[in-house]
Structures are given as structure tokens and as C-alpha cells.
Scaffold this motif. Structure first.
Motif, PDB file in Angstrom:
ATOM      1  N   SER A 128       0.830  -1.208   0.000  1.00  0.00           N
ATOM      2  CA  SER A 128       0.000   0.000   0.000  1.00  0.00           C
ATOM      3  C   SER A 128       0.862   1.255   0.000  1.00  0.00           C
ATOM      4  CB  SER A 128      -0.929  -0.007   1.219  1.00  0.00           C
ATOM      5  OG  SER A 128      -1.842  -1.082   1.144  1.00  0.00           O
ATOM      6  N   ARG A 129       1.921   1.261   0.815  1.00  0.00           N
ATOM      7  CA  ARG A 129       2.771   2.450   0.885  1.00  0.00           C
ATOM      8  C   ARG A 129       3.463   2.718  -0.447  1.00  0.00           C
ATOM      9  NH1 ARG A 129       7.990   3.855   1.631  1.00  0.00           N
ATOM     10  NH2 ARG A 129       8.702   1.695   1.783  1.00  0.00           N
ATOM     11  N   SER A 130       4.093   1.703  -1.006  1.00  0.00           N
ATOM     12  CA  SER A 130       4.860   1.908  -2.240  1.00  0.00           C
ATOM     13  C   SER A 130       3.950   2.104  -3.444  1.00  0.00           C
ATOM     14  CB  SER A 130       5.806   0.725  -2.475  1.00  0.00           C
ATOM     15  OG  SER A 130       5.084  -0.486  -2.608  1.00  0.00           O
ATOM     16  N   HIS A 131       2.842   1.370  -3.484  1.00  0.00           N
ATOM     17  CA  HIS A 131       1.973   1.456  -4.654  1.00  0.00           C
ATOM     18  C   HIS A 131       1.182   2.761  -4.669  1.00  0.00           C
ATOM     19  CE1 HIS A 131       0.312  -0.393  -8.201  1.00  0.00           C
ATOM     20  NE2 HIS A 131      -0.914  -0.121  -7.801  1.00  0.00           N
ATOM     21  N   ASP A 132       0.749   3.217  -3.512  1.00  0.00           N
ATOM     22  CA  ASP A 132       0.053   4.507  -3.457  1.00  0.00           C
ATOM     23  C   ASP A 132       0.992   5.631  -3.893  1.00  0.00           C
ATOM     24  OD1 ASP A 132      -2.165   3.179  -2.582  1.00  0.00           O
ATOM     25  OD2 ASP A 132      -2.007   3.823  -0.488  1.00  0.00           O
ATOM     26  N   TYR A 133       2.247   5.547  -3.464  1.00  0.00           N
ATOM     27  CA  TYR A 133       3.241   6.541  -3.876  1.00  0.00           C
ATOM     28  C   TYR A 133       3.434   6.496  -5.388  1.00  0.00           C
ATOM     29  CZ  TYR A 133       7.594   9.187  -4.089  1.00  0.00           C
ATOM     30  OH  TYR A 133       8.552  10.124  -4.401  1.00  0.00           O
ATOM     31  N   HIS A 134       3.507   5.289  -5.913  1.00  0.00           N
ATOM     32  CA  HIS A 134       3.691   5.119  -7.356  1.00  0.00           C
ATOM     33  C   HIS A 134       2.573   5.804  -8.138  1.00  0.00           C
ATOM     34  CE1 HIS A 134       3.983   3.244 -11.290  1.00  0.00           C
ATOM     35  NE2 HIS A 134       2.818   2.656 -11.111  1.00  0.00           N
ATOM     36  N   HIS A 135       1.348   5.676  -7.673  1.00  0.00           N
ATOM     37  CA  HIS A 135       0.221   6.239  -8.408  1.00  0.00           C
ATOM     38  C   HIS A 135       0.257   7.763  -8.471  1.00  0.00           C
ATOM     39  CE1 HIS A 135      -2.930   3.410  -9.862  1.00  0.00           C
ATOM     40  NE2 HIS A 135      -2.158   2.554  -9.226  1.00  0.00           N
ATOM     41  N   VAL A 136       0.737   8.409  -7.441  1.00  0.00           N
ATOM     42  CA  VAL A 136       0.745   9.877  -7.450  1.00  0.00           C
ATOM     43  C   VAL A 136       2.072  10.446  -7.944  1.00  0.00           C
ATOM     44  CG1 VAL A 136      -0.991  10.073  -5.643  1.00  0.00           C
ATOM     45  CG2 VAL A 136       1.417   9.992  -5.009  1.00  0.00           C
ATOM     46  N   ASN A 137       3.023   9.571  -8.270  1.00  0.00           N
ATOM     47  CA  ASN A 137       4.311  10.041  -8.791  1.00  0.00           C
ATOM     48  C   ASN A 137       4.715   9.336 -10.081  1.00  0.00           C
ATOM     49  OD1 ASN A 137       5.611  11.920  -6.582  1.00  0.00           O
ATOM     50  ND2 ASN A 137       4.653  10.223  -5.484  1.00  0.00           N
ATOM     51  N   ASN A 138       3.779   8.641 -10.685  1.00  0.00           N
ATOM     52  CA  ASN A 138       4.039   7.911 -11.916  1.00  0.00           C
ATOM     53  C   ASN A 138       4.664   8.813 -12.975  1.00  0.00           C
ATOM     54  OD1 ASN A 138       3.838   6.203 -14.207  1.00  0.00           O
ATOM     55  ND2 ASN A 138       1.747   6.925 -14.596  1.00  0.00           N
ATOM     56  N   SER A 139       5.780   8.382 -13.522  1.00  0.00           N
ATOM     57  CA  SER A 139       6.509   9.020 -14.630  1.00  0.00           C
ATOM     58  C   SER A 139       7.256  10.292 -14.252  1.00  0.00           C
ATOM     59  CB  SER A 139       5.584   9.319 -15.822  1.00  0.00           C
ATOM     60  OG  SER A 139       4.889  10.532 -15.674  1.00  0.00           O
ATOM     61  N   LYS A 140       7.337  10.605 -12.957  1.00  0.00           N
ATOM     62  CA  LYS A 140       8.196  11.714 -12.541  1.00  0.00           C
ATOM     63  C   LYS A 140       9.635  11.205 -12.483  1.00  0.00           C
ATOM     64  CE  LYS A 140       4.944  14.215  -9.534  1.00  0.00           C
ATOM     65  NZ  LYS A 140       4.663  14.572  -8.119  1.00  0.00           N
ATOM     66  N   LEU A 141      10.511  11.849 -13.198  1.00  0.00           N
ATOM     67  CA  LEU A 141      11.913  11.453 -13.145  1.00  0.00           C
ATOM     68  C   LEU A 141      12.450  11.625 -11.728  1.00  0.00           C
ATOM     69  CD1 LEU A 141      13.204  13.019 -16.472  1.00  0.00           C
ATOM     70  CD2 LEU A 141      13.169  10.585 -15.912  1.00  0.00           C
ATOM     71  N   TYR A 142      13.263  10.690 -11.318  1.00  0.00           N
ATOM     72  CA  TYR A 142      13.953  10.684 -10.021  1.00  0.00           C
ATOM     73  C   TYR A 142      13.074  10.239  -8.855  1.00  0.00           C
ATOM     74  CZ  TYR A 142      16.914  13.601 -12.950  1.00  0.00           C
ATOM     75  OH  TYR A 142      17.652  14.084 -13.998  1.00  0.00           O
TER      76      TYR A 142
END
Length: 322
Positions: free
Chosen positions: A101-115
Motif C-alpha cells: 500500500s505504501r509503495s503502490h500509493d506513492y507510485h500512483h501519485v508520482n508515476n513518470s516523474k523522473l527521479y
């Protein structure tokens, strides 16, 4: 043509589960999984064990995507029975709820941001940064993105990435990673102890290897495909990231079933509240969603995706190193 927030709002009517369908897909998938698992144990010919072992691995992928929807609170929210089923299943397949949940939720709101896009996904750096990195940093980066690392996702992405790493980093926060490892290998030991090493191989290990390899590749190709775009924090928008940095993976109906429609990944990223069984419906109803970046599970497309290594800021596309 709908754009931006208007497009998200237009999909809202589809972001409602049909409770009976959610239960049907969950319970029928679990039932088929049990049948396939039992078939591995009871059939003697190795060819039949192999067939049902592969089938078990593929159904595990489907069950994982359904769990993924539940962890998003997209389906069966508030159901105690669903919480028990999905938490147990997540632990067994080395996807403990806390780290996922922690990593996947972060992924959804930062998808395709470099770095920042590498949390919950595969790392991506610019060609310039890669060339300026130390040899050790470059080797580590290429190791994580190597086809063998992806193929051995059982060890790299799930056993280590999901469980061991999270447990070592924050044992109090991710204590369920220890539970996941103990449950997973405990069940494996019970299968070996009661049914022998051949059944251990076909009922436990091979399905885990198959499901993890396919799962890891899906993670990869959903955001690492030839037409994917990446942005600095400036110029990044949620909708653009969903539509231009998340793939539509063409599959035949059988593979769409086994992967629970996760191939419609651009729609999932646009609105993760849409249940997996309604994603094709959304695709058909919105012309704006019918021309995404496309890949597939063909050998040609898999090779094309795996060749991509870094983001070329000048060419504005993912490229290889040669």
C-alpha cells in the motif's frame, strides 16, 4: 474531446463496483485456483502436473490483480471476509499489505516523474545522469532492470523487494513482511513434507516462479515501453502521466482474463477506483482512451521494452545504451 480533470470526472460513473460481480470474480477465481492446485497434487503424469502447474501460476496472477484492486479500496470495501481472504492471500504471495500500500500509493501519485518514479516501480534515470554515475551505480541500475532480474521476480521483486528489504528497513512498520515470509515458506514446507519434492516443485515453486515472472514483467512494461514519456516535476500532470506514461497491453481474451484486465493500465492510472472488470467498458466508451501507448506480450514487443534503459531528454523518449 474530454481532457484533464473533465476526463477523470467523466469516468466516475464507472468507478462503482457491482458488489455481486466483485464477489463472483473473487470466489470463482479462488475456486479455480484451488481446483488447479489440487489437480497438480492428484495427477501422476508429469505432463499433467506441468500443465496444471502453469495454470496455477497464471491464476495466481489473476488473484493478485484482484487483491491489488482490494488494496486500492476499489472492491469489497468494508467486508471482513474480503479483508481476511485478501490479507491472507497477499501474505502468501509475498505481497504484505503494509509495504504494498505504501509503495503502490506513492507510485500512483508520482508515476513518470523522473527521479521519484522508481518507488513502487523500476528505476528510471536520464541518459545524462546515467553517464555521470559511478560504475557501481550504473551496474546496480542495470542489474535491477536486467531481463533476468525481472524473470526471477520471485526472488528479486517479491521475496527481496517486497519482504526482506522492507523488513530490514523498517521492521516495526513492516512486521507483516516477516509474517509473509514465514507463511509462504511454511506452506511450501508443508507441501514438501506431506506430498514430496515433485509436488513441491509443481504445486509450490513453479507456480510462484511463473506468477512472479509475469507479475514483474507487467510491472515493468506498464511504464517502460517505447512510447512512454517522463517529466521533471515541472510540467508533470496526473492525467498526462496516466495517458502517456502508462501502457495499454494488447492481449487475447484469455490473457486479459488471467491478468484481470490490468493491461488497460492507462485507464487504471487515470482512475484507480474503476474495478478491474469495468476497465474494458470504460475503454469502449471513451475515444480519448483508445489511442494510448501500446505494447503486448509478443516476443517482439517484449524485446523492444526490455531494450529500453534510460530516458533521453534530448530525444524525449526511452532509449537503449547502444
Amino acid at each position: 474531446m474530454l481532457q484533464g480533470k473533465q476526463l477523470i470526472l467523466a469516468t466516475k460513473p464507472f468507478a462503482k463496483e457491482i458488489r455481486s460481480l466483485s464477489w463472483f470474480h473473487t470466489l470463482s477465481t479462488f475456486f479455480l485456483l484451488v481446483l488447479s492446485f489440487v489437480a497438480v497434487l492428484i495427477f501422476k503424469p508429469l505432463i499433467l502436473k506441468l500443465i496444471f502447474s502453469i495454470l496455477t501460476g497464471l491464476i495466481i496472477v489473476r488473484m493478485f490483480v484482484i487483491v491489488h484492486d482490494y488494496f486500492h479500496k476499489t472492491i469489497l470495501k468494508g467486508s471482513l471476509l474480503a479483508e481476511v481472504i485478501f490479507t491472507f492471500w497477499g501474505l502468501y504471495i509475498l505481497v504484505p499489505k503494509s509495504i504494498w500500500s505504501r509503495s503502490h500509493d506513492y507510485h500512483h501519485v508520482n508515476n513518470s516523474k523522473l527521479y521519484t518514479s522508481s518507488i513502487g516501480s523500476f528505476p528510471i534515470v536520464t541518459k545524462e545522469k546515467f553517464l555521470k554515475s559511478s560504475k557501481t551505480e550504473r551496474l546496480y541500475y542495470l542489474f535491477i532492470r536486467h531481463p533476468l532480474t525481472i524473470a526471477l521476480g520471485y526472488f528479486s521483486a517479491f521475496m527481496y523487494g517486497m519482504c526482506i528489504q522492507s523488513l530490514l528497513t523498517s521492521p516495526k512498520k513492516h512486521w507483516d513482511s516477516a509474517v509473509s515470509l514465514m507463511l509462504h515458506f511454511g506452506i511450501g514446507f508443508l507441501i514438501y513434507y506431506n506430498f514430496g519434492w515433485i509436488n513441491f516443485m509443481f504445486a509450490f515453486l513453479l507456480p510462484a516462479l511463473i506468477s512472479s515472472a509475469l507479475g514483474a514483467y507487467l510491472f515493468y512494461a506498464q511504464h517502460n515501453f517505447p512510447d512512454a514519456t517522463f517529466k521533471e516535476k515541472e510540467g508533470w500532470t496526473y492525467v498526462s502521466a496516466a495517458l502517456n506514461s502508462s501502457s495499454y497491453m494488447k492481449m487475447n481474451p484469455i490473457m486479459h482474463w488471467f491478468t484481470a484486465n490490468i493491461g488497460y493500465h492507462h485507464i487504471h492510472h487515470l482512475n484507480h477506483n474503476i474495478p478491474f472488470y469495468r476497465l474494458p467498458e470504460v475503454f469502449e466508451n471513451f475515444p480519448e482512451l483508445q489511442n494510448p501507448g501500446v505494447t503486448s506480450l509478443s516476443i517482439k514487443d517484449i524485446i523492444a521494452c526490455l531494450k529500453l534503459k534510460v530516458w533521453d531528454s534530448e530525444k524525449q523518449k526511452m532509449v537503449g545504451l547502444k
